[in-house]
Motif scaffolding. Sequence first.
Motif, PDB file in Angstrom:
ATOM      1  N   ASP A  98      -1.438  -3.095   2.529  1.00 55.71           N
ATOM      2  CA  ASP A  98      -0.175  -3.594   1.253  1.00 55.71           C
ATOM      3  C   ASP A  98      -1.175  -5.193   1.317  1.00 55.71           C
ATOM      4  O   ASP A  98      -1.114  -5.775   2.423  1.00 55.71           O
ATOM      5  CB  ASP A  98       1.664  -3.893   2.247  1.00 55.71           C
ATOM      6  N   THR A 109      -1.529   2.821  -0.233  1.00 59.52           N
ATOM      7  CA  THR A 109       0.097   1.542  -0.734  1.00 59.52           C
ATOM      8  C   THR A 109       1.102   1.511  -0.314  1.00 59.52           C
ATOM      9  O   THR A 109       1.773   2.639  -0.455  1.00 59.52           O
ATOM     10  CB  THR A 109      -0.308   1.312  -1.671  1.00 59.52           C
ATOM     11  N   TYR A 130       3.535   1.460  -2.790  1.00 65.61           N
ATOM     12  CA  TYR A 130       3.611   2.115  -4.385  1.00 65.61           C
ATOM     13  C   TYR A 130       3.739   3.418  -4.059  1.00 65.61           C
ATOM     14  O   TYR A 130       4.753   4.561  -3.667  1.00 65.61           O
ATOM     15  CB  TYR A 130       3.047   1.295  -5.007  1.00 65.61           C
ATOM     16  N   ASP A 131       2.620   3.871  -3.014  1.00 60.05           N
ATOM     17  CA  ASP A 131       2.235   5.497  -2.812  1.00 60.05           C
ATOM     18  C   ASP A 131       3.523   6.196  -2.146  1.00 60.05           C
ATOM     19  O   ASP A 131       3.610   7.703  -1.874  1.00 60.05           O
ATOM     20  CB  ASP A 131       0.926   5.552  -2.380  1.00 60.05           C
ATOM     21  N   GLU A 147       6.484   4.995  -1.412  1.00 57.76           N
ATOM     22  CA  GLU A 147       7.628   5.054  -2.735  1.00 57.76           C
ATOM     23  C   GLU A 147       7.646   6.098  -3.480  1.00 57.76           C
ATOM     24  O   GLU A 147       8.832   6.781  -3.181  1.00 57.76           O
ATOM     25  CB  GLU A 147       8.031   3.654  -3.319  1.00 57.76           C
TER      26      GLU A 147
END
Length: 186
Positions: free
Chosen positions: A138, A167, A169-170, A172
């Motif tokens: 991150d 990341t 986001y990945d 999530e």
Amino acid sequence: MKVVAVSGYKGHELGIFNQKHEGIRYIKKAIRQRIISLIDEGLEWVIISGQLGVELWAAETVYDLQTDYPNLKVAVLTPFLNQEKNWNEETQEYYQHILGQADFVESISKKEYENPTQLRMKNEYIIQKSDGLLLLYDEEKEGSPLFYLKPAKKRQAQENYIIVMITPYDLELIVEEEREAQQDFW
């Protein structure tokens, strides 16, 4: 890419203090997705340094994948001899279990820990021995992965060296996919 180095945060940097933490499952799933796509591009070896956290979870993920991809191999290149010496007994057993399944295990420095230079040398050595880096990172939360990212970016600026990030986001997205799949189930 035939050889990829895999690294990321240590468990404690992610707030994960035991192997039963739910977050590990999502991290392994993200690693699995990236490794499979790299296998499709010719991946043969995964290199880790045996660091607790993402690296050992990556090794476990590869061992699971070896059922379907028997030619995929794991190399553990530790920074120095007996890196697990000061870990608790349960963690040492887990570490030895991971190393016991590896296709290749070697210490870069043939001495026990002396100074942080051994860690820097390990990062640089592994980046030189690989074709790319798969890193759980991150950019808003510095930590131990940054010590791999810096030599990887330096090498990438000079030649074709691939950096693949996982990341937050990945992660999530994976959590959301699983939630949706469970809702569809009910």
